[in-house]
Design a protein around this motif. Structure first.
Motif, PDB file in Angstrom:
ATOM      1  N   ILE A   1      -7.589  -3.368  -5.760  1.00 23.13           N
ATOM      2  CA  ILE A   1      -6.727  -1.449  -5.370  1.00 23.13           C
ATOM      3  C   ILE A   1      -8.001  -1.342  -4.613  1.00 23.13           C
ATOM      4  O   ILE A   1      -7.983   0.154  -3.296  1.00 23.13           O
ATOM      5  CB  ILE A   1      -5.723  -1.503  -6.334  1.00 23.13           C
ATOM      6  CG1 ILE A   1      -4.389  -2.362  -6.489  1.00 23.13           C
ATOM      7  CG2 ILE A   1      -5.874   0.223  -6.065  1.00 23.13           C
ATOM      8  CD1 ILE A   1      -3.941  -1.938  -7.979  1.00 23.13           C
TER       9      ILE A   1
ATOM     10  N   CYS B   1      -8.479   1.276  -1.307  1.00 25.78           N
ATOM     11  CA  CYS B   1      -8.368   2.644  -1.534  1.00 25.78           C
ATOM     12  C   CYS B   1      -9.335   3.342  -1.102  1.00 25.78           C
ATOM     13  O   CYS B   1     -10.909   3.107  -1.323  1.00 25.78           O
ATOM     14  CB  CYS B   1      -8.482   3.135  -2.951  1.00 25.78           C
ATOM     15  SG  CYS B   1      -8.015   4.458  -3.330  1.00 25.78           S
TER      16      CYS B   1
ATOM     17  N   GLY C   1      -8.009   4.246  -6.861  1.00 24.45           N
ATOM     18  CA  GLY C   1      -6.475   3.253  -7.052  1.00 24.45           C
ATOM     19  C   GLY C   1      -5.921   3.531  -8.177  1.00 24.45           C
ATOM     20  O   GLY C   1      -4.543   3.011  -7.687  1.00 24.45           O
TER      21      GLY C   1
ATOM     22  N   VAL D   1      -4.418   3.937  -1.190  1.00 32.70           N
ATOM     23  CA  VAL D   1      -4.590   2.309  -0.627  1.00 32.70           C
ATOM     24  C   VAL D   1      -4.126   2.626   1.537  1.00 32.70           C
ATOM     25  O   VAL D   1      -3.463   2.753   1.380  1.00 32.70           O
ATOM     26  CB  VAL D   1      -3.910   1.717  -1.588  1.00 32.70           C
ATOM     27  CG1 VAL D   1      -3.650   0.416  -1.365  1.00 32.70           C
ATOM     28  CG2 VAL D   1      -3.860   2.179  -2.815  1.00 32.70           C
TER      29      VAL D   1
ATOM     30  N   ALA E   1       0.911  -0.996   0.256  1.00 35.53           N
ATOM     31  CA  ALA E   1       0.027   0.238  -0.255  1.00 35.53           C
ATOM     32  C   ALA E   1       0.814   1.409  -0.315  1.00 35.53           C
ATOM     33  O   ALA E   1       0.652   2.107  -0.185  1.00 35.53           O
ATOM     34  CB  ALA E   1      -0.870  -0.211   0.982  1.00 35.53           C
TER      35      ALA E   1
ATOM     36  N   ASN F   1       1.032   4.522  -2.754  1.00 35.94           N
ATOM     37  CA  ASN F   1       0.537   5.211  -2.287  1.00 35.94           C
ATOM     38  C   ASN F   1       1.784   6.335  -3.496  1.00 35.94           C
ATOM     39  O   ASN F   1       1.434   7.828  -3.577  1.00 35.94           O
ATOM     40  CB  ASN F   1       0.589   5.928  -0.751  1.00 35.94           C
ATOM     41  CG  ASN F   1      -0.420   5.155  -0.631  1.00 35.94           C
ATOM     42  OD1 ASN F   1      -1.856   5.796  -1.921  1.00 35.94           O
ATOM     43  ND2 ASN F   1      -0.951   4.931   0.218  1.00 35.94           N
TER      44      ASN F   1
END
Length: 343
Positions: free
Chosen positions: A259, A263, A288, A269, A235, A239
């Protein structure tokens, strides 16, 4: 929305029965904004940008199809989703001959007891013995080829390797995340040289992915839940890539759906572990991901609805008409498309 809006004509000879060899020689239809380009998967490093991040599903397909007997009755079972150490939910052929508590003999010293039948028609199967169910399936199961391939030829030894991606690591899927079938070590090396990174997540694809949409309106369709995991490290990488101006490109609709499930409305995420039954149709706001690499999908399917949500229904109808006319190969062993809505 009316399901008929997502229909299209596909000649049967466009359905691929074997994958391209080498895998990255498959054709690639690139839709970038309003532009359309005919390429090959091996051209992918030139179609993406340094800083982009590809997201692969590392699920591993198990031999999830079983043939057995309950007395004189022939019973076929396709495992769908694990519910416990020895319990699986399964779609059963000839289920009218089955009752709660019946024992099915699958041969090779493998048997299971039928449990409850769910509203979606699937049965619970409790496998006998102490051996891990994965070992039982290795003895008695076979590779679960999609029905549109299995109807035209039997699974064979080639499929054991062909229907598994190079990222396959976590056993539990009953269908391959087929977009990743196109990738080779050579292609991954070229992507790395081009500054394009990659991460993995896990979503165990269930047999429900092949079930037709039987309702007239998309609002009435109910997706089957599938188990997935996206950890905190992954994650954070997603990002970070977007914060630095890179794009998150999901490889396959399974990666995309997990995803999006992980998100938040803020576009961030977060770690996720559990079931997802996300159903994406036109009007959905993607949070996401910035693009998708995927194979060509069935008409009237939830996956064609998903790509229509990403790129626009009329755009995808026109793209699929082009793919049919230009000889692209469809479905699990077929060619791919790279869908980039635009900057």
């Amino acid at each position: 929305m009316n399901v008929d809006l997502f229909d299209f004509d596909l000649p049967p000879d466009r359905i691929a029965l074997r994958p391209a060899s080498p895998r990255d020689t498959a054709r690639l239809l690139v839709l970038h904004g309003a532009a359309t380009r005919d390429r090959h998967v091996g051209d992918l490093p030139g179609e993406l940008r340094a800083g982009d991040l590809l997201v692969f599903n590392d699920t591993r397909v198990i031999p999830a199809q079983l043939e057995g007997r309950r007395g004189d009755a022939r019973i076929g079972a396709t495992l769908h989703k694990r519910e416990g150490p020895r319990r699986w939910r399964a779609f059963v052929r000839n289920g009218r001959r089955l009752r709660d508590g019946d024992t099915i003999d699958f041969g090779a010293a493998v048997s299971a007891t039928a449990g409850d039948r769910a509203e979606d028609g699937s049965w619970a199967l409790d496998f006998a013995g102490d051996e891990p169910v994965e070992l039982l399936l290795e003895r008695a199961g076979r590779m679960p080829l999609p029905p549109y391939i299995a109807a035209r030829r039997a699974a064979d030894a080639r499929d054991v390797a062909d229907y598994q991606t190079m990222f396959a690591d976590e056993p539990g899927a009953v269908a391959a995340p087929t977009a990743a079938l196109h990738f080779t070590p050579e292609l991954m090396a070229a992507l790395e040289v081009a500054g394009i990174g990659h991460v993995t997540l896990t979503l165990h694809v269930g047999a429900g992915t092949f079930l037709p949409v039987k309702v007239a309106d998309t609002a009435e369709h109910r997706m089957h839940a599938e188990w997935g995991r996206l950890d905190a490290v992954t994650a954070a990488r997603l990002n970070t890539a977007r914060a630095a101006g890179g794009r998150v490109i999901a490889v396959g609709t399974t990666s995309l759906r997990l995803i999006e499930s992980a998100c938040g409305d803020d576009g961030k995420v977060r770690a996720f572990e559990g079931d997802t039954a996300i159903f994406i149709t036109p009007g959905y706001r993607f949070r996401g991901i910035d693009g998708l690499l995927t194979n060509f999908h069935l008409p009237r399917s939830t996956l064609f609805m998903l790509i229509s949500a990403l790129m626009g229904r009329e755009r995808m109808q026109a793209a699929y008409a082009h793919a049919v006319a230009d000889g692209y190969r469809f479905y699990s062993y077929g060619d791919a498309s790279l869908l980039l809505p635009g900057d």
